[in-house]
Scaffold this motif. Structure first.
Motif, PDB file in Angstrom:
ATOM      1  N   MET A   1       0.765  -1.186  -0.011  1.00 11.27           N
ATOM      2  CA  MET A   1       0.063  -0.122   0.004  1.00 11.27           C
ATOM      3  C   MET A   1       0.706   1.251  -0.085  1.00 11.27           C
ATOM      4  SD  MET A   1      -2.123   0.797   3.535  1.00 11.27           S
ATOM      5  CE  MET A   1      -2.739  -0.951   3.650  1.00 11.27           C
ATOM      6  N   PRO A   2       0.677   1.971  -0.920  1.00  7.65           N
ATOM      7  CA  PRO A   2       1.532   3.341  -1.044  1.00  7.65           C
ATOM      8  C   PRO A   2       1.336   4.149   0.426  1.00  7.65           C
ATOM      9  CG  PRO A   2      -0.318   3.613  -2.487  1.00  7.65           C
ATOM     10  CD  PRO A   2      -0.338   2.073  -1.790  1.00  7.65           C
ATOM     11  N   PRO A   3       2.073   5.211   0.462  1.00  9.54           N
ATOM     12  CA  PRO A   3       2.155   6.031   1.789  1.00  9.54           C
ATOM     13  C   PRO A   3       0.955   6.769   2.065  1.00  9.54           C
ATOM     14  CG  PRO A   3       4.452   5.951   0.690  1.00  9.54           C
ATOM     15  CD  PRO A   3       3.516   5.239  -0.189  1.00  9.54           C
ATOM     16  N   GLU A   4       0.467   7.400   0.772  1.00  8.33           N
ATOM     17  CA  GLU A   4      -0.792   8.166   0.829  1.00  8.33           C
ATOM     18  C   GLU A   4      -2.000   7.166   1.393  1.00  8.33           C
ATOM     19  OE1 GLU A   4       2.080   9.372  -2.254  1.00  8.33           O
ATOM     20  OE2 GLU A   4       1.090   7.355  -2.106  1.00  8.33           O
TER      21      GLU A   4
ATOM     22  N   PRO B   1       9.992  -4.921   1.078  1.00  6.44           N
ATOM     23  CA  PRO B   1      10.664  -4.067   1.490  1.00  6.44           C
ATOM     24  C   PRO B   1      10.393  -3.479   2.588  1.00  6.44           C
ATOM     25  CG  PRO B   1       9.265  -3.483  -0.125  1.00  6.44           C
ATOM     26  CD  PRO B   1       9.021  -4.728  -0.052  1.00  6.44           C
ATOM     27  N   PHE B   2       9.152  -3.531   3.311  1.00  6.28           N
ATOM     28  CA  PHE B   2       8.716  -2.752   4.358  1.00  6.28           C
ATOM     29  C   PHE B   2       8.092  -3.957   5.341  1.00  6.28           C
ATOM     30  CE2 PHE B   2       8.253   0.541   0.755  1.00  6.28           C
ATOM     31  CZ  PHE B   2       9.152   0.915   1.253  1.00  6.28           C
ATOM     32  N   HIS B   3       8.538  -4.907   5.448  1.00  3.33           N
ATOM     33  CA  HIS B   3       8.091  -5.982   6.387  1.00  3.33           C
ATOM     34  C   HIS B   3       8.278  -5.590   8.090  1.00  3.33           C
ATOM     35  CE1 HIS B   3       6.358  -9.672   8.206  1.00  3.33           C
ATOM     36  NE2 HIS B   3       7.593  -9.759   8.709  1.00  3.33           N
ATOM     37  N   GLY B   4       7.489  -5.453   8.409  1.00  3.04           N
ATOM     38  CA  GLY B   4       7.602  -5.173   9.989  1.00  3.04           C
ATOM     39  C   GLY B   4       7.092  -6.455  10.944  1.00  3.04           C
ATOM     40  N   GLU B   5       7.259  -6.460  12.186  1.00  2.19           N
ATOM     41  CA  GLU B   5       6.863  -7.380  13.065  1.00  2.19           C
ATOM     42  C   GLU B   5       5.310  -7.436  13.327  1.00  2.19           C
ATOM     43  OE1 GLU B   5       8.680  -9.951  14.253  1.00  2.19           O
ATOM     44  OE2 GLU B   5      10.207  -8.991  13.042  1.00  2.19           O
ATOM     45  N   THR B   6       4.800  -6.354  13.267  1.00  2.00           N
ATOM     46  CA  THR B   6       3.189  -6.171  13.542  1.00  2.00           C
ATOM     47  C   THR B   6       3.034  -5.331  12.240  1.00  2.00           C
ATOM     48  OG1 THR B   6       3.387  -3.844  14.671  1.00  2.00           O
ATOM     49  CG2 THR B   6       3.455  -6.097  15.873  1.00  2.00           C
TER      50      THR B   6
ATOM     51  N   ARG C   1       3.334  -0.450   8.303  1.00  2.00           N
ATOM     52  CA  ARG C   1       2.898   1.061   8.196  1.00  2.00           C
ATOM     53  C   ARG C   1       3.984   2.100   8.411  1.00  2.00           C
ATOM     54  NH1 ARG C   1      -1.849  -0.757  11.105  1.00  2.00           N
ATOM     55  NH2 ARG C   1      -3.180  -1.735   9.601  1.00  2.00           N
ATOM     56  N   GLN C   2       4.627   1.911   9.405  1.00  2.00           N
ATOM     57  CA  GLN C   2       5.616   2.942  10.061  1.00  2.00           C
ATOM     58  C   GLN C   2       6.835   2.842   9.039  1.00  2.00           C
ATOM     59  OE1 GLN C   2       4.895   5.164  12.396  1.00  2.00           O
ATOM     60  NE2 GLN C   2       6.856   6.135  11.794  1.00  2.00           N
ATOM     61  N   ARG C   3       7.223   1.599   8.552  1.00  2.00           N
ATOM     62  CA  ARG C   3       8.379   1.528   7.635  1.00  2.00           C
ATOM     63  C   ARG C   3       8.018   1.928   6.152  1.00  2.00           C
ATOM     64  NH1 ARG C   3      11.605  -3.910   8.676  1.00  2.00           N
ATOM     65  NH2 ARG C   3      11.992  -3.382  10.909  1.00  2.00           N
ATOM     66  N   ILE C   4       6.580   1.611   5.975  1.00  2.00           N
ATOM     67  CA  ILE C   4       6.253   2.424   4.587  1.00  2.00           C
ATOM     68  C   ILE C   4       6.130   3.909   4.559  1.00  2.00           C
ATOM     69  CG2 ILE C   4       4.201   2.734   3.280  1.00  2.00           C
ATOM     70  CD1 ILE C   4       3.186  -0.060   3.970  1.00  2.00           C
ATOM     71  N   LEU C   5       5.753   4.516   5.865  1.00  2.00           N
ATOM     72  CA  LEU C   5       5.779   6.020   5.842  1.00  2.00           C
ATOM     73  C   LEU C   5       7.233   6.520   5.883  1.00  2.00           C
ATOM     74  CD1 LEU C   5       2.839   6.705   8.371  1.00  2.00           C
ATOM     75  CD2 LEU C   5       3.036   6.881   5.948  1.00  2.00           C
TER      76      LEU C   5
END
Length: 66
Positions: A1-4, A33-38, A43-47
């Motif tokens: 999902m894009p940052p927007e 590329p932006f996988h997080g533990e939760t 979402r934070q990594r995407i932003l």
């Protein structure tokens, strides 16, 4: 999902281009590329918008692809 979309904003063509880039990253590395533990971590990594270098996951990827 894009940052927007993460921010809840309306997105158009640039969101599609972003999604294509993420898809290509996943095809070349077999990793997100932006996988997080939760989901919130993701979402934070995407932003933040700083994906890791592709050659970290697949050394066969040319430097100019990243």
């Amino acid at each position: 999902m894009p940052p927007e979309q993460v921010r809840g904003s309306v997105f158009e063509a640039q969101g599609d281009v972003y999604s294509l880039g993420v898809t290509l990253f996943e095809l070349l590395t077999l990793k997100s590329p932006f996988h997080g533990e939760t989901s919130e971590g993701t979402r934070q990594r995407i932003l933040e918008g700083k994906p890791p270098a592709m050659d970290r996951f697949n050394p066969a990827v040319s430097w100019d692809a990243g």
